[in-house]
Write a protein that holds these residues in place. Structure first.
Motif, PDB file in Angstrom:
ATOM      1  N   ASP A  34      -8.727  -0.567  -3.744  1.00  0.00           N
ATOM      2  CA  ASP A  34      -7.941  -0.721  -2.520  1.00  0.00           C
ATOM      3  C   ASP A  34      -7.460  -2.165  -2.347  1.00  0.00           C
ATOM      4  OD1 ASP A  34     -10.454  -1.749  -2.113  1.00  0.00           O
ATOM      5  OD2 ASP A  34     -10.726  -0.868  -0.107  1.00  0.00           O
TER       6      ASP A  34
ATOM      7  N   PRO B 137       0.817  -1.224   0.000  1.00  0.00           N
ATOM      8  CA  PRO B 137       0.000   0.000   0.000  1.00  0.00           C
ATOM      9  C   PRO B 137       0.848   1.271   0.000  1.00  0.00           C
ATOM     10  CG  PRO B 137      -0.895  -1.591   1.555  1.00  0.00           C
ATOM     11  CD  PRO B 137       0.443  -2.122   1.117  1.00  0.00           C
TER      12      PRO B 137
ATOM     13  N   GLN C  89      -4.614  -2.867   0.101  1.00  0.00           N
ATOM     14  CA  GLN C  89      -4.988  -2.826   1.513  1.00  0.00           C
ATOM     15  C   GLN C  89      -5.615  -4.142   1.952  1.00  0.00           C
ATOM     16  OE1 GLN C  89      -4.231  -0.630   3.662  1.00  0.00           O
ATOM     17  NE2 GLN C  89      -3.743   1.258   2.545  1.00  0.00           N
TER      18      GLN C  89
ATOM     19  N   LYS D  59      -2.843  -6.674   2.264  1.00  0.00           N
ATOM     20  CA  LYS D  59      -2.072  -6.473   3.489  1.00  0.00           C
ATOM     21  C   LYS D  59      -2.792  -7.075   4.696  1.00  0.00           C
ATOM     22  CE  LYS D  59       0.085  -2.850   6.316  1.00  0.00           C
ATOM     23  NZ  LYS D  59       0.353  -1.380   6.432  1.00  0.00           N
TER      24      LYS D  59
END
Length: 422
Positions: A130, A60, A133, A136
Motif C-alpha cells: 500500500d 492510489p 496510500q 498520498k
C-alpha cells in the motif's frame, strides 16, 4: 541544397512516425514476454516538487485501476543543467501546480519546502503493497504544512541514490515522471497518454483519471486585455502554440504582443540531451492529438534562427509579422524547410505572402538583436526563462499546454471533466 538538409528532415519524419512508435512498443512488449515479467509502470517521486504533490493524490486510484505493477522510485531532484534558473523555476512550479490543482479539483500545494523527514518516511514504506496510500497521506500533510502522520522512518540515502541512478539509466532528468514500455509521461499533464496506452493494451477500463483540458474559444466578457506571447523559432512547443494563441487573442479581441527571444542554447543555457529527446517525442504526440502537422523537421538553430529574425522589421512593416512567424515555424517543424539556405527561407517568405527579393536585402540587418534583447529582459522581469510563455492580467504562464489558463485569464472558463480520486 546541402545533403543534410535533404536527409535530416526525412530521418526526423521517420523518428516521429506512428509506425516507428508502434514498432518500438511491440519490441518492448516482446522483450517483456520473453522475460516472463508483468507490465510495469515506473514512477519517480521528488518530494520537493509541487507537481509530485498532485500525482501523489491520484496514484492510489491509478494503481487500483490498471493491471500493472507500480514501481516507485525516490529521487533527490533534477540536475542543475536541467533547471537554468532554480529560483524562477521553483516560484513558477508552485504557482502553476496550484493553478493546475484547481482546474483538476485536487488539493493545491500550499507549503513551500520539504520537511526533512519526508523522504525518510517514504523510504520506510518501500516494498509495502500500500505504498501509494502512504505516499498520498504523507504528501498531503507535507504540502498542507501539517505534521506528518505517525509512522516508521528509514534512512533514505540508498533509496535516493538508487532512484537517481535509475532515472539517469532510463533516460530522464525530472521527477513526477512515469515510464512504461520505453516511453515517458510527464506528470498529471501527460497521464492521459499513458492511460490510453494501458487501456488499448487491455490493462484497464473506465474514464480517464485526468483527461486533457478542453480549450474553449468562445468569447466572454467585454474588457479587452493585453496578451504578451514569448516564443522562439527553435521551440517546437512555440510552434504548437502559435496559431492557437492568435485565434484565442482574436476571439477575445485581446492585443497580442509578439515577443520572440533567442533559443536557450543560443542564450548560453544548457539543454541536456535527455531533455531534447523527451521534448521531441512529447511534441510529436501533442501535435498528433491537436491535429497540427509535425515531424519533417529541419532544426533552425543558429543561422536559420538568425536569418529568420533578421526579417522581423520587413515582415512587420508589411503587416505580416504574425503570418511570417507562423509560416516559418510551420515550414521548419512540419515541411523540412532549411531556413539557413536561400531555398528554404525563400519558401518561408513566399508562404507568408512576402517578397523574397525585398526580404533578401534585409538578411544582413542587425536590428533584431535589440528587439530580442528587450524581449528576453521582459521575460526575466515577468519571472520566466523558457518558451512558450505568456503574460496576461499581471500573471505569467508557461507552456503550450497552459492555453486553458490563458483563456481563463482572458475571460473564458475552459472546460475540464473533474474526476474523483477517493
Amino acid at each position: 541544397m546541402p545533403f543534410t538538409s535533404l536527409v535530416k528532415p526525412r530521418l526526423a519524419e521517420i523518428i516521429t512516425s506512428r509506425g516507428l512508435q508502434n514498432a518500438r512498443r511491440g519490441l518492448h512488449d516482446l522483450g517483456r514476454r520473453a522475460r516472463g515479467t508483468q507490465h510495469e509502470v515506473h514512477y519517480f517521486h521528488d518530494a520537493s516538487d509541487p507537481y509530485c504533490a498532485l500525482i501523489a493524490q491520484i496514484l492510489p486510484a491509478f494503481e487500483a485501476r490498471y493491471d500493472t505493477a507500480l514501481r516507485p522510485h525516490l529521487i533527490s531532484g533534477p540536475p542543475s543543467e536541467a533547471v537554468p534558473d532554480p529560483k524562477a523555476h521553483r516560484e513558477n512550479a508552485l504557482k502553476d501546480a496550484s493553478r493546475l490543482a484547481q482546474k483538476l479539483g485536487l488539493d493545491s500545494p500550499k507549503a513551500d519546502g520539504v520537511a526533512p523527514e519526508v523522504n525518510a518516511r517514504l523510504a520506510a514504506h518501500f516494498g509495502d503493497p500500500d505504498f501509494s496510500q502512504h505516499l498520498k497521506a504523507i504528501s498531503a500533510a507535507q504540502w498542507a504544512g501539517r505534521d506528518l502522520p505517525a509512522g516508521k522512518q528509514s534512512d533514505p540515502t540508498a533509496s535516493l541514490r538508487a532512484g537517481d541512478q535509475e532515472l539517469r539509466t532510463m533516460g530522464h532528468y525530472l521527477g513526477g515522471m512515469f515510464y512504461y514500455g520505453g516511453e515517458w509521461y510527464g506528470g498529471v499533464d501527460r497521464l492521459h497518454y499513458l492511460e490510453d496506452r494501458l487501456q488499448n493494451a487491455g490493462l484497464g477500463t473506465g474514464p480517464l483519471l485526468v483527461p486533457p483540458p478542453e480549450l474553449v474559444f468562445d468569447r466572454q466578457g467585454d474588457t479587452p486585455k493585453t496578451l504578451e506571447f514569448f516564443f522562439s523559432f527553435r521551440s517546437p512547443y512555440s510552434y504548437l502554440a502559435f496559431d492557437r494563441v492568435q485565434h484565442l487573442a482574436d476571439q477575445h479581441k485581446a492585443e497580442l504582443i509578439l515577443r520572440p527571444v533567442l533559443p536557450m542554447l543560443m542564450r548560453g543555457l544548457p539543454v541536456p540531451k535527455a531533455k531534447s529527446r523527451y521534448i521531441l517525442r512529447d511534441c510529436t504526440r501533442e501535435a498528433r492529438r491537436l491535429g497540427i502537422p509535425f515531424g519533417r523537421i529541419c532544426d533552425p538553430l543558429g543561422a536559420g534562427v538568425e536569418r529568420g529574425y533578421a526579417l522581423f522589421d520587413y515582415a512587420e512593416s508589411d503587416g505580416r509579422m504574425a503570418t511570417f512567424c507562423s509560416a516559418f515555424m510551420r515550414s521548419v517543424w512540419s515541411e523540412g524547410a532549411d531556413a539557413a539556405s536561400d531555398r528554404g527561407l525563400s519558401h518561408i517568405v513566399r508562404a507568408a505572402g512576402l517578397d523574397w527579393a525585398k526580404a533578401r536585402d534585409e538578411l544582413k540587418s542587425q536590428t533584431w538583436l535589440r528587439r530580442v534583447e528587450q524581449n528576453q529582459n521582459r521575460l526575466q522581469d515577468v519571472g520566466l526563462w523558457g518558451v512558450p510563455s505568456f503574460h496576461v492580467d499581471g500573471q505569467s504562464i508557461w507552456g503550450q499546454d497552459r492555453l486553458w489558463a490563458v483563456a481563463d485569464l482572458l475571460g473564458t472558463e475552459s472546460k475540464q471533466a473533474l474526476p474523483g480520486f477517493g
